[in-house]
Scaffold this motif. Structure first.
Motif: not given
Length: 310
Positions: A63-89
């Protein structure tokens, strides 16, 4: 990245530190439960925790934390692996293994040091039935990957698929040795020890712990939506029986917070007892001596023979 900034600030402080919750939740967004745990324990030690932190210690792996926020983080910094990993999870959790595998391969190519991405790639390949690709996945793992329990869970499952039962026992034991609180390693280890190796005593210990963990998770799920003192007390009792002393302290503490007016002298005495126990306890989830993998040394079982699978 935000994680780099949080970690730099964290390292520059002395306990009790500020920003621990933000770092823990950031790791949770990426589904990195294994790295998140020590920070959640630090919040409990400093008595700056809440129900969510206790919940994540047991349920954070699914149960990852706050999954609804992941697209926003990916848009803000597309190269950040943290939201990418959350998206894959999230893709793994909804059964989109192909999408998860594509995303995870991009992460391990650009950030090979991110062990959680390697672990989740293995889990996704396993769930998608890509047996041959798993052998290649294992061959390409960085050395540090052996310190992540899910790597050993995948190795154990692959060994079973390749009819290497003795090697599967070794892999699942390595996983339990690192993390005795994952049913995905404890249950198959107990099953194989009894069925293949005839180790009935050891099998019983691992199966018993897995059964308690399943019960623990069920009560925690109920507590997450029904914050009743009796649920928190039940969690505390189960946590202590599993050697999860920080969590036993945390759930007892939470029971008092939920309804302080109904707290008995016994509740206060119990909190005082657990505070003394945890006073000099290291920030590890499972107290020394409570892991059945310490009781039963299975290192004589062989590591997998992947050469025979090629």
């Amino acid at each position: 990245t935000a994680e780099d900034q949080f970690r730099r600030a964290y390292r520059q402080q002395k306990p009790p530190r500020v920003g621990v919750e933000q770092l823990a939740l950031l790791l949770g967004i990426g589904g990195r439960y294994w790295e998140q745990g020590p920070f959640l324990l630090e919040l409990i030690r400093d008595e700056k925790f809440n129900n969510l932190h206790l919940y994540l210690l047991q349920e954070g792996r699914t149960k990852p934390v706050n999954p609804d926020s992941i697209p926003m983080y990916m848009k803000t910094d597309p190269d950040d692996p943290v939201p990418q990993l959350g998206w894959a999870t999230q893709k793994i959790l909804v059964g989109d293994f192909g999408g998860a595998i594509s995303g995870l391969r991009r992460i391990v190519d650009t950030h090979p040091e991110m062990i959680e991405a390697h672990a989740k790639l293995g889990l996704a390949l396993l769930a998608d039935g890509r047996r041959e690709e798993l052998v290649d996945w294992n061959r390409q793992l960085p050395k540090a990957a052996g310190n992540h329990p899910d790597i050993w869970v995948v190795r154990g499952a692959l060994a079973e698929l390749l009819d290497q039962s003795a090697a599967a026992i070794r892999c699942y034991w390595e996983a339990v040795r690192l993390d005795p609180n994952n049913v995905k390693s404890g249950l198959p280890l107990g099953r194989l020890l009894g069925k293949v190796a005839g180790e009935t005593e050891a099998a019983g210990r691992f199966q018993q712990r897995a059964a308690k963990l399943i019960e623990f998770s069920a009560i925690i799920e109920d507590t997450h939506t029904n914050a009743k003192p009796e649920n928190s007390r039940a969690n505390a009792k189960l946590a202590e029986s599993l050697g999860l002393m920080w969590e036993a302290f945390g759930w007892t503490h939470l029971a008092l917070r939920v309804n302080i007016s109904s707290a008995s002298q016994r509740d206060h005495a119990e909190l005082s007892r657990l505070r003394k126990i945890t006073k000099d306890l290291p920030l590890v989830r499972t107290a020394p001596g409570s892991n059945p993998a310490e009781e039963f040394d299975l290192s004589e079982f062989p590591q997998p023979d992947w050469i025979s699978a090629e």
